[in-house]
Design a protein around this motif. Structure first.
Motif, short mmCIF file in Angstrom:
data_model
loop_
_atom_site.label_atom_id
_atom_site.label_comp_id
_atom_site.label_asym_id
_atom_site.label_seq_id
_atom_site.Cartn_x
_atom_site.Cartn_y
_atom_site.Cartn_z
N GLY A 15 0.54 -0.97 0.47
CA GLY A 15 0.18 -0.08 -0.12
C GLY A 15 0.91 1.44 0.00
O GLY A 15 -0.01 2.03 0.36
N THR A 18 0.34 5.70 -3.57
CA THR A 18 -1.09 5.85 -3.60
C THR A 18 -1.09 7.27 -4.54
O THR A 18 -2.81 7.80 -4.56
CB THR A 18 -1.73 5.63 -2.56
OG1 THR A 18 -1.06 7.01 -1.53
CG2 THR A 18 -1.88 4.75 -1.70
N ALA A 44 -7.52 -1.59 -4.06
CA ALA A 44 -9.02 -2.39 -2.85
C ALA A 44 -7.70 -1.83 -0.88
O ALA A 44 -6.90 -0.94 -1.51
CB ALA A 44 -8.27 -3.72 -2.96
N HIS A 45 -8.68 -1.92 -0.83
CA HIS A 45 -7.88 -2.03 0.06
C HIS A 45 -7.01 -0.48 0.58
O HIS A 45 -5.79 -0.25 1.66
CB HIS A 45 -7.26 -2.75 0.76
CG HIS A 45 -7.40 -4.15 0.68
ND1 HIS A 45 -8.57 -4.51 1.99
CD2 HIS A 45 -6.81 -5.11 -0.01
CE1 HIS A 45 -8.30 -6.16 0.92
NE2 HIS A 45 -7.47 -6.04 0.44
N ARG A 46 -7.87 0.98 0.62
CA ARG A 46 -7.48 2.21 0.01
C ARG A 46 -6.52 2.26 -0.52
O ARG A 46 -5.53 3.26 -0.48
CB ARG A 46 -7.57 2.65 1.40
CG ARG A 46 -8.36 2.14 2.54
CD ARG A 46 -7.97 3.26 4.06
NE ARG A 46 -9.57 2.37 5.38
CZ ARG A 46 -9.49 2.83 6.03
NH1 ARG A 46 -8.58 3.19 7.27
NH2 ARG A 46 -10.29 2.77 7.29
N GLN A 47 -6.31 1.34 -1.45
CA GLN A 47 -5.36 1.42 -2.21
C GLN A 47 -5.42 1.93 -3.99
O GLN A 47 -6.78 1.73 -3.91
CB GLN A 47 -4.56 0.05 -2.34
CG GLN A 47 -3.35 -0.16 -1.23
CD GLN A 47 -2.45 -1.29 -1.61
OE1 GLN A 47 -1.96 -1.82 -2.79
NE2 GLN A 47 -2.56 -2.35 -0.75
N LYS A 48 -4.76 3.23 -4.39
CA LYS A 48 -5.14 3.53 -6.33
C LYS A 48 -4.27 3.06 -6.82
O LYS A 48 -3.16 3.55 -6.27
CB LYS A 48 -5.55 4.61 -5.72
CG LYS A 48 -6.66 5.01 -4.27
CD LYS A 48 -7.48 6.37 -4.70
CE LYS A 48 -8.33 6.73 -3.61
NZ LYS A 48 -8.52 8.42 -4.14
N TYR A 137 -10.81 -6.53 -11.03
CA TYR A 137 -11.75 -5.01 -10.42
C TYR A 137 -12.02 -4.19 -11.74
O TYR A 137 -12.17 -4.31 -13.04
CB TYR A 137 -10.55 -4.23 -10.47
CG TYR A 137 -9.81 -4.98 -9.00
CD1 TYR A 137 -10.55 -4.91 -6.92
CD2 TYR A 137 -8.57 -4.93 -9.02
CE1 TYR A 137 -9.46 -5.32 -6.26
CE2 TYR A 137 -7.84 -6.27 -8.14
CZ TYR A 137 -8.13 -5.98 -6.88
OH TYR A 137 -7.33 -6.57 -5.71
#
Length: 145
Positions: A15, A18, A44-48, A137
């Protein structure tokens, strides 16, 4: 060199990456275009990992996906599966009634534009699928009428 690539890929998965959005300004064969609606994100999981946008220009709508440089440069395994312009009856519709401009991507293709569509008089949004090698995704922008 291999260790550096491994460390960069590991940082990506944890992560660290970002940021690094594209500043798209020109659609293929069109020139300057204007973004309409908000940017959507793949992650996902606050990652871009990638941005999905809709543009207008040259009398057409365009869908666009860009995999962020940090992801691409880390050697990540990914494929932008496709981008399309989805057509909607109105901004409150529950499902699109069709799509146009589909363009399929290739392994590790960082930037992908749809074909331009003659849909400026229709409610539309950009829709894209992006495959990480482990999971697919999906992201779509807001509907613009």
């Amino acid at each position: 060199m291999k260790r550096t690539t491994f460390i960069a890929a590991a940082a990506l998965l944890l992560g660290v990456a970002t940021s690094g959005q594209a500043q798209a300004e020109s659609a293929p064969g069109c020139g300057p275009v204007t973004q309409i609606g908000k940017t959507a994100y793949i992650g996902a999981h606050r990652q871009k990992w990638a941005s999905v946008k809709q543009f207008k220009g040259c009398g057409k709508n365009w869908a666009y996906i860009y995999t962020w440089s940090e992801v691409h440069n880390a050697g990540a395994t990914y494929t932008p599966v496709f981008v399309i312009i989805a057509k909607w009856g109105n901004e409150w519709s529950r499902e699109p009634y069709g799509h146009e401009g589909r363009k399929d991507g290739h392994y590790r293709q960082q930037e992908l534009w749809s074909h331009g569509t003659n849909t400026l008089d229709t409610c539309t949004n950009a829709y894209a699928e992006w495959d990480s090698g482990a999971m697919t995704y999906r992201a779509e922008t807001d509907i613009r009428c």
